[in-house]
Design an enzyme around this catalytic site. Structure first.
Site, PDB file in Angstrom:
ATOM      1  CG  HIS A 124      -2.039  -1.013   1.098  1.00 16.47           C
ATOM      2  ND1 HIS A 124      -2.977  -1.214   2.083  1.00 16.47           N
ATOM      3  CD2 HIS A 124      -2.350  -1.894   0.119  1.00 16.47           C
ATOM      4  CE1 HIS A 124      -3.804  -2.187   1.716  1.00 16.47           C
ATOM      5  NE2 HIS A 124      -3.437  -2.615   0.534  1.00 16.47           N
ATOM      6  CB  CYS A 135       9.059  19.260  -9.345  1.00 19.45           C
ATOM      7  SG  CYS A 135       8.431  20.925  -9.130  1.00 19.45           S
TER       8      CYS A 135
HETATM    9 ZN   LIG Z   1       7.548  20.895  -6.988  1.00 17.04          ZN
END
Ligand SMILES: [Zn+2]
Length: 255
Positions: A124, A135
């Site tokens: 999990h 990002c």
């Molecule tokens: Zn970021």
């Protein structure tokens, strides 16, 4: 000691490839509360009952990540207040002696690692890593994130300042592919699977013991609630603490 525990220990010693599958019952022994039980975490939010679907929902997290971090502060990021239970410790000792090859867990509390287990497959996901949803490549480890959460702040991306997400699988996300594949392989390789503290109601855990059985392996269940595989288990116990206390003594006697 219960004779059945001695039989179980012999089984573990004779096994060619023993694997364990653990669920929430292993953690409740360490004082980690389960989510939905009578004393469950979700009944106890600061402003009334917490809502699991909100805490671990990806869409909700994207709108307001502070809900998750506020709730998880008291059961994920406070790991230094939690001690591994006898189950965590004996599983780690069995691995060290070469008697346990891998540990598959549904738990996200990192207590198997704290207990000393090395080959841990977290199906999990895991808060070991926090990452930025925007990002690629931005990562923060558990210790750094936990220190920030405990100070009352939110861990943020160093590039774009967005709040980082733990690599726990949230509702609305797919399970980690690599962990799933590894868990399936280990379950197939196992000639003995110990199913511990899980009622086998949620996939993938619910289906993993079947891989072992299908390949001619045996399954032992230790759980205080019935499971759909009880009739196929070669041994069945209710009390995790008793079984692992016993296994720990037997293991010490052989060292
Ligand atoms: Zn970021």
């Amino acid at each position: 000691m219960n004779e059945e525990i001695k039989i179980l220990f012999e089984r573990i010693k004779k096994a060619r490839y023993c694997v364990a599958l653990t669920g929430a019952g292993v953690s409740t022994l360490s004082g980690i509360r389960d989510f939905r039980g009578k004393n469950g975490l979700y009944n106890d939010g600061p402003a009334g009952p917490l809502d699991a679907e909100k805490i671990f929902d990806i869409e909700y997290f994207e709108r307001d990540p502070s809900v998750y971090y506020k709730a998880a502060g008291s059961f994920i990021y406070n790991i230094n207040e939690k001690e591994p239970s006898v189950v965590h410790l004996v599983l780690a000792a069995l691995e060290k002696q070469g008697l346990l090859k891998a540990l598959i867990t549904q738990n996200i509390d990192l207590l198997h690692r704290k207990g000393g287990s090395r080959r841990v497959i977290e199906v999990h996901g895991s808060p070991q890593v926090h990452y930025c949803l925007r990002c690629a490549g931005v990562r923060m480890g558990f210790d750094e994130a936990a220190a920030i959460v405990r100070s009352g702040d939110l861990p943020r991306c160093k590039r774009c300042n967005r709040v980082l997400k733990p690599a726990i699988t949230f509702f609305g996300e797919s399970l980690p592919a690599e962990a799933l594949r590894d868990a399936g392989t280990e379950a197939q390789n196992a000639d003995l699977m110990l199913v511990l503290g899980t009622s086998l109601t949620v996939n993938p855990a619910a289906s993993l013991p079947a891989y072992t059985l299908r390949n001619g392996g045996e399954v032992v269940i230790v759980n205080n609630m019935p499971t759909h595989l009880d009739s196929q288990a070669i041994q069945h116990f209710d009390d995790l603490g008793e079984v692992f206390g016993g296994l720990g003594e037997l293991l010490e006697d052989t060292l």
